[in-house]
Design a protein around this motif. Structure first.
Motif, PDB file in Angstrom:
ATOM      1  N   MET A  26       0.838  -1.200   0.000  1.00  0.00           N
ATOM      2  CA  MET A  26       0.000   0.000   0.000  1.00  0.00           C
ATOM      3  C   MET A  26       0.875   1.252   0.000  1.00  0.00           C
ATOM      4  O   MET A  26       2.023   1.234   0.441  1.00  0.00           O
ATOM      5  CB  MET A  26      -0.915   0.007   1.236  1.00  0.00           C
ATOM      6  CG  MET A  26      -1.911  -1.135   1.268  1.00  0.00           C
ATOM      7  SD  MET A  26      -2.957  -1.115   2.729  1.00  0.00           S
ATOM      8  CE  MET A  26      -4.051   0.231   2.351  1.00  0.00           C
ATOM      9  N   TYR A  27       0.286   2.325  -0.486  1.00  0.00           N
ATOM     10  CA  TYR A  27       0.978   3.600  -0.570  1.00  0.00           C
ATOM     11  C   TYR A  27       0.341   4.597   0.404  1.00  0.00           C
ATOM     12  O   TYR A  27      -0.752   4.338   0.934  1.00  0.00           O
ATOM     13  CB  TYR A  27       0.922   4.112  -2.005  1.00  0.00           C
ATOM     14  CG  TYR A  27       1.607   3.190  -2.985  1.00  0.00           C
ATOM     15  CD1 TYR A  27       2.991   3.184  -3.112  1.00  0.00           C
ATOM     16  CD2 TYR A  27       0.856   2.298  -3.766  1.00  0.00           C
ATOM     17  CE1 TYR A  27       3.622   2.334  -4.006  1.00  0.00           C
ATOM     18  CE2 TYR A  27       1.485   1.447  -4.664  1.00  0.00           C
ATOM     19  CZ  TYR A  27       2.873   1.464  -4.771  1.00  0.00           C
ATOM     20  OH  TYR A  27       3.500   0.607  -5.657  1.00  0.00           O
ATOM     21  N   PRO A  28       0.977   5.741   0.664  1.00  0.00           N
ATOM     22  CA  PRO A  28       0.441   6.674   1.670  1.00  0.00           C
ATOM     23  C   PRO A  28      -1.019   7.047   1.462  1.00  0.00           C
ATOM     24  O   PRO A  28      -1.780   7.142   2.427  1.00  0.00           O
ATOM     25  CB  PRO A  28       1.360   7.892   1.525  1.00  0.00           C
ATOM     26  CG  PRO A  28       2.660   7.329   1.077  1.00  0.00           C
ATOM     27  CD  PRO A  28       2.306   6.183   0.175  1.00  0.00           C
ATOM     28  N   VAL A  29      -1.447   7.249   0.209  1.00  0.00           N
ATOM     29  CA  VAL A  29      -2.821   7.667  -0.039  1.00  0.00           C
ATOM     30  C   VAL A  29      -3.817   6.559   0.283  1.00  0.00           C
ATOM     31  O   VAL A  29      -5.010   6.825   0.487  1.00  0.00           O
ATOM     32  CB  VAL A  29      -2.978   8.132  -1.511  1.00  0.00           C
ATOM     33  CG1 VAL A  29      -2.973   6.952  -2.467  1.00  0.00           C
ATOM     34  CG2 VAL A  29      -4.216   8.991  -1.691  1.00  0.00           C
ATOM     35  N   ASP A  85       6.423   7.057  -4.986  1.00  0.00           N
ATOM     36  CA  ASP A  85       5.463   6.206  -4.277  1.00  0.00           C
ATOM     37  C   ASP A  85       4.335   7.019  -3.653  1.00  0.00           C
ATOM     38  O   ASP A  85       3.210   6.529  -3.512  1.00  0.00           O
ATOM     39  CB  ASP A  85       6.174   5.386  -3.196  1.00  0.00           C
ATOM     40  CG  ASP A  85       7.033   4.287  -3.783  1.00  0.00           C
ATOM     41  OD1 ASP A  85       6.762   3.870  -4.931  1.00  0.00           O
ATOM     42  OD2 ASP A  85       7.987   3.845  -3.112  1.00  0.00           O
ATOM     43  N   VAL A  86       4.625   8.262  -3.259  1.00  0.00           N
ATOM     44  CA  VAL A  86       3.572   9.128  -2.720  1.00  0.00           C
ATOM     45  C   VAL A  86       2.522   9.409  -3.797  1.00  0.00           C
ATOM     46  O   VAL A  86       1.341   9.600  -3.499  1.00  0.00           O
ATOM     47  CB  VAL A  86       4.166  10.445  -2.179  1.00  0.00           C
ATOM     48  CG1 VAL A  86       3.057  11.350  -1.626  1.00  0.00           C
ATOM     49  CG2 VAL A  86       5.184  10.161  -1.075  1.00  0.00           C
ATOM     50  N   THR A 116      -3.451  13.635   2.575  1.00  0.00           N
ATOM     51  CA  THR A 116      -2.464  13.005   1.699  1.00  0.00           C
ATOM     52  C   THR A 116      -2.718  13.360   0.245  1.00  0.00           C
ATOM     53  O   THR A 116      -1.776  13.562  -0.540  1.00  0.00           O
ATOM     54  CB  THR A 116      -2.474  11.478   1.875  1.00  0.00           C
ATOM     55  OG1 THR A 116      -2.281  11.156   3.256  1.00  0.00           O
ATOM     56  CG2 THR A 116      -1.362  10.840   1.059  1.00  0.00           C
ATOM     57  N   GLU A 117      -3.987  13.447  -0.145  1.00  0.00           N
ATOM     58  CA  GLU A 117      -4.304  13.871  -1.515  1.00  0.00           C
ATOM     59  C   GLU A 117      -3.856  15.303  -1.762  1.00  0.00           C
ATOM     60  O   GLU A 117      -3.387  15.645  -2.861  1.00  0.00           O
ATOM     61  CB  GLU A 117      -5.803  13.716  -1.770  1.00  0.00           C
ATOM     62  CG  GLU A 117      -6.252  12.259  -1.875  1.00  0.00           C
ATOM     63  CD  GLU A 117      -7.756  12.116  -1.895  1.00  0.00           C
ATOM     64  OE1 GLU A 117      -8.251  11.149  -2.505  1.00  0.00           O
ATOM     65  OE2 GLU A 117      -8.461  12.946  -1.264  1.00  0.00           O
ATOM     66  N   ARG A 118      -3.945  16.139  -0.730  1.00  0.00           N
ATOM     67  CA  ARG A 118      -3.460  17.522  -0.873  1.00  0.00           C
ATOM     68  C   ARG A 118      -1.931  17.552  -0.962  1.00  0.00           C
ATOM     69  O   ARG A 118      -1.362  18.420  -1.640  1.00  0.00           O
ATOM     70  CB  ARG A 118      -3.973  18.389   0.276  1.00  0.00           C
ATOM     71  CG  ARG A 118      -5.481  18.535   0.262  1.00  0.00           C
ATOM     72  CD  ARG A 118      -6.016  19.661   1.112  1.00  0.00           C
ATOM     73  NE  ARG A 118      -7.469  19.730   0.994  1.00  0.00           N
ATOM     74  CZ  ARG A 118      -8.115  20.345   0.011  1.00  0.00           C
ATOM     75  NH1 ARG A 118      -7.429  20.953  -0.927  1.00  0.00           N
ATOM     76  NH2 ARG A 118      -9.431  20.353  -0.030  1.00  0.00           N
ATOM     77  N   VAL A 119      -1.275  16.612  -0.289  1.00  0.00           N
ATOM     78  CA  VAL A 119       0.171  16.484  -0.442  1.00  0.00           C
ATOM     79  C   VAL A 119       0.517  16.126  -1.895  1.00  0.00           C
ATOM     80  O   VAL A 119       1.496  16.635  -2.464  1.00  0.00           O
ATOM     81  CB  VAL A 119       0.729  15.425   0.528  1.00  0.00           C
ATOM     82  CG1 VAL A 119       2.189  15.100   0.211  1.00  0.00           C
ATOM     83  CG2 VAL A 119       0.619  15.911   1.973  1.00  0.00           C
TER      84      VAL A 119
END
Length: 287
Positions: free
Chosen positions: A1-4, A91-92, A110-113
């Protein structure tokens, strides 16, 4: 899995985790950890190689984002500290969720990142200026997902939303404000897809705006869209905030009158050069 794909981050949790990690890093002895960039390249994780990034234009309360950079180039970002781990920038921008496909409204931190990375980091070299001003914490955005990765985004100024934090003026019509497609995904009609999505999202509105100034490539996208959707010829305007009639120019009429330059090599024409105010930066040619 990834951060999002992980449980949603909260601003305060990200702030406290970042501060605690940075404090421990500054007091750590010289037995450094390393971040593996590739099979042949790695970066030492030290306080000297970590810097704080401002995530939002209106960063109050503070929401710092820790970025790891190589020792020879502090402007480059190779990894971000999220969920108490270092993640490679690529990966982010990825997802393992099959449900993330197409244009999806930005909801999580995270989506805003990811929007921040696309607009400020991954699409420029260390010598280039950033394409956009920082977005607001509450900016209305949509991310475009293809093949398990974020490949673009667009932002919207809603009718009735504040133009800025000091004048009290509000937008008089919805406006497509900023657009970006990653270099490796251009010339595939994705800018056209985002403009069409914006227009269909506000189908009940009589007039719609695209924030001024339009880059040559955005003019080409608008021309292609209007040629395919003649019902919008009289309703799509280039606008300056707040979008009163004296601040609107009909885009199709301007194209017919030759007021825009479409440019010869749109791939190398990033923006109009303005970074203090958000501008349209998208390179897709009309099909």
């Amino acid at each position: 899995m990834y951060p999002v794909d992980l449980p949603a981050l909260v601003d305060t949790d990200l702030t406290s985790a970042s501060e605690e990690y940075l404090s421990s890093l500054e007091s750590r002895p010289d037995d450094n950890e390393w971040f593996q960039l590739s099979q042949t390249s790695k970066v030492a994780i030290t306080a000297n190689h970590v810097r704080r990034l401002q995530l939002f234009e209106d960063d109050q309360p503070d929401c710092p984002l820790l970025a790891l950079h190589p020792p020879d180039d502090p402007t480059q970002v190779v990894a971000l500290y999220l969920h108490e781990n270092w993640w490679h920038v690529d990966d982010v921008l990825r997802t393992s969720s099959n449900s993330r496909i197409g244009l999806i409204s930005v909801q999580s931190l995270t989506e805003r990142v990811i929007v921040f990375l696309l607009s400020q980091v991954v699409e420029r070299s260390s010598q280039e200026k950033v394409l956009f001003s920082l977005h607001r914490r509450t900016e209305s955005c949509k991310l475009l997902w293809r093949d398990g990765q974020a490949v673009g985004f667009y932002t919207i100024k809603h009718k009735g939303s504040l133009c800025d934090g000091w004048s009290g003026r509000c937008y008089l019509l919805p406006a497509l404000d900023t657009v970006l497609v990653r270099r490796s995904w251009r010339r595939r009609g994705l800018g056209l897809q985002m403009l069409a999505d914006f227009c269909s999202s506000f189908s009940a509105e009589q007039f719609l705006g695209v924030s001024s100034p339009l880059s040559p490539s955005m003019v080409a996208v608008c021309r292609s869209f209007l040629q395919r959707h003649e019902e919008h010829l009289e309703h799509l305007y280039e606008v300056e905030a707040p979008g009163g009639w004296t601040q609107r120019r009909n885009i199709w009429l301007s194209i017919q009158l030759g007021r825009y330059s479409l440019g010869i090599n749109e791939e190398s024409t990033p923006t109009s050069g303005e970074t203090q105010r958000p501008t349209i930066a998208e390179w897709t040619r009309p099909h």
